[in-house]
Enzyme design. Structure first.
Site, PDB file in Angstrom:
ATOM      1  N   ASP A  30       0.983  -1.183  -0.033  1.00  0.00           N
ATOM      2  CA  ASP A  30      -0.033  -0.097   0.020  1.00  0.00           C
ATOM      3  C   ASP A  30       0.820   1.173   0.097  1.00  0.00           C
ATOM      4  OD1 ASP A  30      -3.294   0.174   1.036  1.00  0.00           O
ATOM      5  OD2 ASP A  30      -2.168   2.070   0.746  1.00  0.00           O
ATOM      6  N   LYS A  35      -0.864   2.772   7.080  1.00  0.00           N
ATOM      7  CA  LYS A  35      -1.609   1.545   7.182  1.00  0.00           C
ATOM      8  C   LYS A  35      -0.396   0.218   7.054  1.00  0.00           C
ATOM      9  CE  LYS A  35      -5.888   2.501   4.757  1.00  0.00           C
ATOM     10  NZ  LYS A  35      -6.684   2.156   3.623  1.00  0.00           N
ATOM     11  N   GLU A 160     -14.881  -9.029  -6.288  1.00  0.00           N
ATOM     12  CA  GLU A 160     -15.088  -9.566  -5.027  1.00  0.00           C
ATOM     13  C   GLU A 160     -16.314  -9.327  -4.762  1.00  0.00           C
ATOM     14  OE1 GLU A 160     -12.784 -10.823  -2.826  1.00  0.00           O
ATOM     15  OE2 GLU A 160     -14.697 -10.982  -1.790  1.00  0.00           O
ATOM     16  N   PHE A 161     -16.863 -10.075  -3.699  1.00  0.00           N
ATOM     17  CA  PHE A 161     -18.281 -10.326  -3.558  1.00  0.00           C
ATOM     18  C   PHE A 161     -18.405 -10.080  -1.654  1.00  0.00           C
ATOM     19  CE2 PHE A 161     -18.286 -12.328  -7.437  1.00  0.00           C
ATOM     20  CZ  PHE A 161     -19.241 -11.581  -8.094  1.00  0.00           C
ATOM     21  N   ASN A 239     -24.274  -6.183  -7.889  1.00  0.00           N
ATOM     22  CA  ASN A 239     -24.530  -5.164  -6.889  1.00  0.00           C
ATOM     23  C   ASN A 239     -25.770  -4.286  -7.145  1.00  0.00           C
ATOM     24  OD1 ASN A 239     -22.732  -5.718  -4.899  1.00  0.00           O
ATOM     25  ND2 ASN A 239     -21.563  -3.800  -5.302  1.00  0.00           N
ATOM     26  N   GLY A 288     -26.434   1.990   2.263  1.00  0.00           N
ATOM     27  CA  GLY A 288     -25.481   2.877   2.157  1.00  0.00           C
ATOM     28  C   GLY A 288     -24.026   2.082   1.983  1.00  0.00           C
ATOM     29  N   CYS A 291     -20.085   1.037  -1.857  1.00  0.00           N
ATOM     30  CA  CYS A 291     -20.359   0.218  -2.977  1.00  0.00           C
ATOM     31  C   CYS A 291     -21.492   0.396  -3.979  1.00  0.00           C
ATOM     32  CB  CYS A 291     -20.123  -1.361  -2.920  1.00  0.00           C
ATOM     33  SG  CYS A 291     -18.243  -1.820  -2.338  1.00  0.00           S
ATOM     34  N   ARG A 358     -18.644   5.238   4.815  1.00  0.00           N
ATOM     35  CA  ARG A 358     -18.711   5.676   3.476  1.00  0.00           C
ATOM     36  C   ARG A 358     -19.899   5.661   3.166  1.00  0.00           C
ATOM     37  NH1 ARG A 358     -13.624   2.561   0.544  1.00  0.00           N
ATOM     38  NH2 ARG A 358     -14.370   0.823   1.992  1.00  0.00           N
TER      39      ARG A 358
END
Ligand code: NAD
Length: 486
Positions: A30, A35, A160-161, A239, A288, A291, A358
């Site tokens: 990263d 992080k 990705e799920f 989504n 919310g 994604c 977010r």
């Protein structure tokens, strides 16, 4: 295999730790030094149940380390995942600048020593597979033009799920693995990478037990092999559909409220039809998270680029936007004047078991209330620190528990259905308040219990009364809340 994962956010950290748990040798990279420093100390930079333990196990299994530079790990890797953010631009289209930087960096680090696969795990619009391939080539060309022709790599899309809050469970026991690859060597490499996961050949960690449906000896996670374009569309389509289901439940709730029906009964009634299914049909104050909104906007943008107006998607966004104002309307119905009132919010995170704020409904509700002259008090078991850091100007009072948030408040709003709120003593809570008004934004409490505790209760789409002799909705338990995905 040797694996590099670029991006140590919600997706990258969990993906890296799970792959190492399965026995691969993983380096997570990263650009955010803080992080990486945290991760090196064994502290996940995000709140995700079980992640800290998983990193310990990951170290003991395949091994995992954390770096700020990608060169050396890319050079040694067979598979390189891109798991960077793809936030929305004001136009709705995805900001691909992080992805572009990562792809160029991968190219610059590659040599001709082996065949590698570059995997898009970030949610990226159709065409991003091509974009990544072109940028990796550009990176190779810029750093070693002499090698250009000799560097061998394939590109795969592996959306990705996982759901925040149950990310480890979802990564170790996924419903399916989608791999978009346009050449057999790339697909084969991905099949090998996920071999132990597909066949469930690993010891279940104590904090993420294997679900019953995967307990039998004959068990396999389906691998859906598609073209890159189909894989990219699968993520957006999934989504969009999930958001649509919630939006549908909310729309039904708004009608139920007007006609005197109870939306939880209605959704249970339709959800038992296998063609519909009960999951994701819980009415509330809207979805919310990072994604749904960005992915639907991005898909709308892609459709528009191809001259198509996706009206269902537009409506889905509009219904969700409207749903967030339902709390304010309900507060006005109960209290009439909001100016000068004190209102307590239970929950800040966009859903339970995460600190992710977010696009959280809580923030929009808090901002609107503050604008209207309300004093806002909040309690969230996990997300208060994140909120303090990310929204230092938000004029809310952070409280140490639900009881102190409710102290002398004129209304209490349940925003996030944290499991611990189920054991709140409602009577004690009501006793602390100036006016015992409870707006249950997630249909979390039993209306009858809340009323018996002294609350004036309003849920979402739950009829307040029904004619006698017809049974009462409160007499039955509410269908278990279905955790939401991203
Ligand atoms: P995030 O914002 O939590 O993490 C992204 C990380 O990438 C950050 O730590 C950032 O510093 C790092 N980064 C950016 N550019 C980099 C670079 N060039 N090199 C190294 N690191 C870099 O994002 P997230 O929530 O993990 O999401 C990542 C992607 O996965 C997004 O496309 C998202 O849509 C998708 N996704 C997210 C979820 C979820 O639940 N969060 C679920 C499925 C898919």
């Amino acid at each position: 295999m040797r694996v590099t994962v670029i991006g140590t956010g919600y997706v990258g950290t969990v993906t890296g730790a799970c792959l190492a748990y399965l026995g691969h040798r993983v380096t997570c990279v990263d650009t955010d030094r803080s992080k990486i420093e945290k991760l090196r100390r064994g502290e996940p930079p995000i709140y995700e149940p079980g992640l800290e333990e998983l990193i310990v196990f990951a170290n003991e299994h395949g091994g995992i380390d954390f770096e700020t530079e990608l060169e050396s790990s890319v050079r040694e890797s067979d598979v390189i995942f891109i798991a960077v953010g793809t936030p929305p631009l004001p136009s709705g289209e995805s900001n691909l600048s992080y992805l572009e930087n990562a792809a160029r960096g991968i190219g610059a680090a590659m040599d001709s020593s082996r065949f590698r696969v570059v995997v898009n795990k970030s949610t990226v619009p159709v065409g991003s597979g091509n974009l990544v391939e072109a940028l990796v080539r550009e990176g190779i060309g810029e750093s070693h033009p002499d090698l250009s022709g000799a560097v061998r790599f394939g590109v795969a899309s592996n959306p990705e799920f996982l759901r925040e809050g149950s990310a480890i469970h979802d990564s170790l026991y996924p419903d399916r693995i989608v791999v978009g690859a346009d050449d057999p060597a790339t697909l084969e490499m991905m099949r090998q990478l996920y071999g132990a996961l597909i066949e469930q050949q690993f010891i279940e960690p104590s904090f993420a037990p294997r679900p019953a449906n995967l307990q039998s000896a004959i068990r396999e996670i389906p691998l859906v092999a598609t073209t890159i374009t189909s894989a990219e569309m699968i993520k957006y389509s999934a989504n969009a559909f999930l958001a649509l289901k919630i939006g549908f439940a909310n729309e039904m709730a708004n009608i139920c409220e007007r006609v005197g029906a109870d939306v939880t009964e209605v959704m249970t009634g339709i959800g038992l039809d296998w063609r519909i299914g009960r999951g994701f049909l819980n009415a509330g104050i809207g979805w919310g998270g990072s994604c749904f909104g960005k992915d639907i906007s991005s898909l709308l943008h892609t459709a528009a680029e191809y001259g198509y107006q996706a009206r269902i998607l537009e409506a889905s966004l509009a219904v969700n936007r409207m749903q967030r104002s339902v709390v304010i309307q309900k507060l006005q119905e109960k209290l009439y004047i909001l100016k000068g009132r004190t209102i307590a919010l239970l929950g800040l995170a966009f859903k339970p078991n995460t600190d992710d704020l977010r696009d959280a409904p809580s923030l929009q509700i808090a901002e609107k209330l503050i604008q209207m002259g309300v004093r806002v008090r909040v309690y969230d078991p996990v997300a208060m620190n994140a909120c303090r850091e990310q929204y230092p100007d938000l004029r809310i009072t952070y409280c140490m528990d639900a009881l102190s948030a409710a102290d002398r408040a004129d209304a209490l709003v349940l925003v996030t259905e944290w499991p611990e709120f189920a054991s709140l003593n409602l009577k004690q809570l009501a006793g602390r308040m100036n006016q015992a008004v409870l707006i249950d934004g997630r249909n979390f409490f039993q209306p009858r219990q809340a009323r018996e505790a002294g609350f004036e209760y309003a849920g979402i789409g739950r009829a307040i009364s029904r004619p006698a002799g017809n049974g009462h909705p409160d007499a039955r338990p509410v269908a278990a809340a279905v955790p939401s995905a991203d």
